[in-house]
Design an enzyme around this catalytic site. Structure first.
Site, short mmCIF file in Angstrom:
data_model
loop_
_atom_site.label_atom_id
_atom_site.label_comp_id
_atom_site.label_asym_id
_atom_site.label_seq_id
_atom_site.Cartn_x
_atom_site.Cartn_y
_atom_site.Cartn_z
N ASN A 109 0.94 -1.19 0.06
CA ASN A 109 0.04 0.15 -0.06
C ASN A 109 0.80 1.19 0.06
O ASN A 109 1.86 1.48 0.72
CB ASN A 109 -0.79 0.22 1.23
N CYS A 110 0.56 2.20 -0.88
CA CYS A 110 1.60 3.09 -0.89
C CYS A 110 0.81 4.57 -1.53
O CYS A 110 -0.01 4.22 -2.41
CB CYS A 110 2.59 2.78 -1.98
N LEU A 111 1.14 5.74 -1.30
CA LEU A 111 0.68 6.87 -1.84
C LEU A 111 1.65 7.57 -2.35
O LEU A 111 2.89 7.76 -2.01
CB LEU A 111 -0.08 7.56 -0.94
#
Length: 167
Positions: A109-111
């Site tokens: 999960n990454c932004l």
């Protein structure tokens, strides 16, 4: 000109590919299963992150102006990893490719945004999913408009050359 997935195109060709196609107006897009690429608006909104179930943030603008991210900002609900990258052609982002790709592999999960974080997501796809740079760019561009700066593209090309040497 068409390139095989084992050839690294010149920077002008990569920029041409990156400049064309879909330009997303979204603040965040899922670019790989459970891997999100987003901008500062989403990263600075803890409620949206909570609502989306985001548990980990990789911030490529750590410590920069307008960046609220950090362990203090997110609290215990979100695991935070900050990279103090400048979006300039002179900044050496390549030192962060492996550690950030490893972090993404761990949490999936990454932004991020369109240049720094996009470059780190490209490196993840190259290192852990065994994509060539060209295939990684095409995959992300199906979901989100990205445009790593020239310096980052040079560094990604060098990574591509080490991962997929020409035979």
């Amino acid at each position: 000109m068409e390139y095989s997935h084992h050839e690294t195109p010149p920077i002008k060709e990569l920029e041409k590919l990156l400049y064309g196609g879909k330009r997303s107006g979204n603040h965040m897009d899922e670019v790989w299963p459970n891997l999100f690429l987003g901008d500062m608006c989403v990263a600075n909104d803890r409620f949206i992150l909570w609502k989306l179930g985001i548990t980990h943030v990789l911030n490529a603008a750590h410590g920069k102006m307008h960046c609220q991210g950090g362990r203090e900002f997110y609290g215990s609900a979100v695991e935070y990893y900050g990279v103090p990258a400048d979006d300039s052609t002179a900044f050496n982002l390549s030192v962060y490719f492996q550690p950030c790709a490893d972090y993404i592999q761990e949490v999936l999960n990454c932004l991020g945004g369109v240049s720094r974080s996009a470059s780190l997501v490209l490196a993840y796809l190259m290192i852990h999913q065994y994509f060539s740079l060209l295939d990684a760019v095409k995959t992300i561009k199906q979901h989100r408009w990205i445009f790593p700066n020239r310096g980052f593209l040079k560094q990604l090309r060098a990574l591509d050359a080490t991962l997929c040497p020409v035979k």
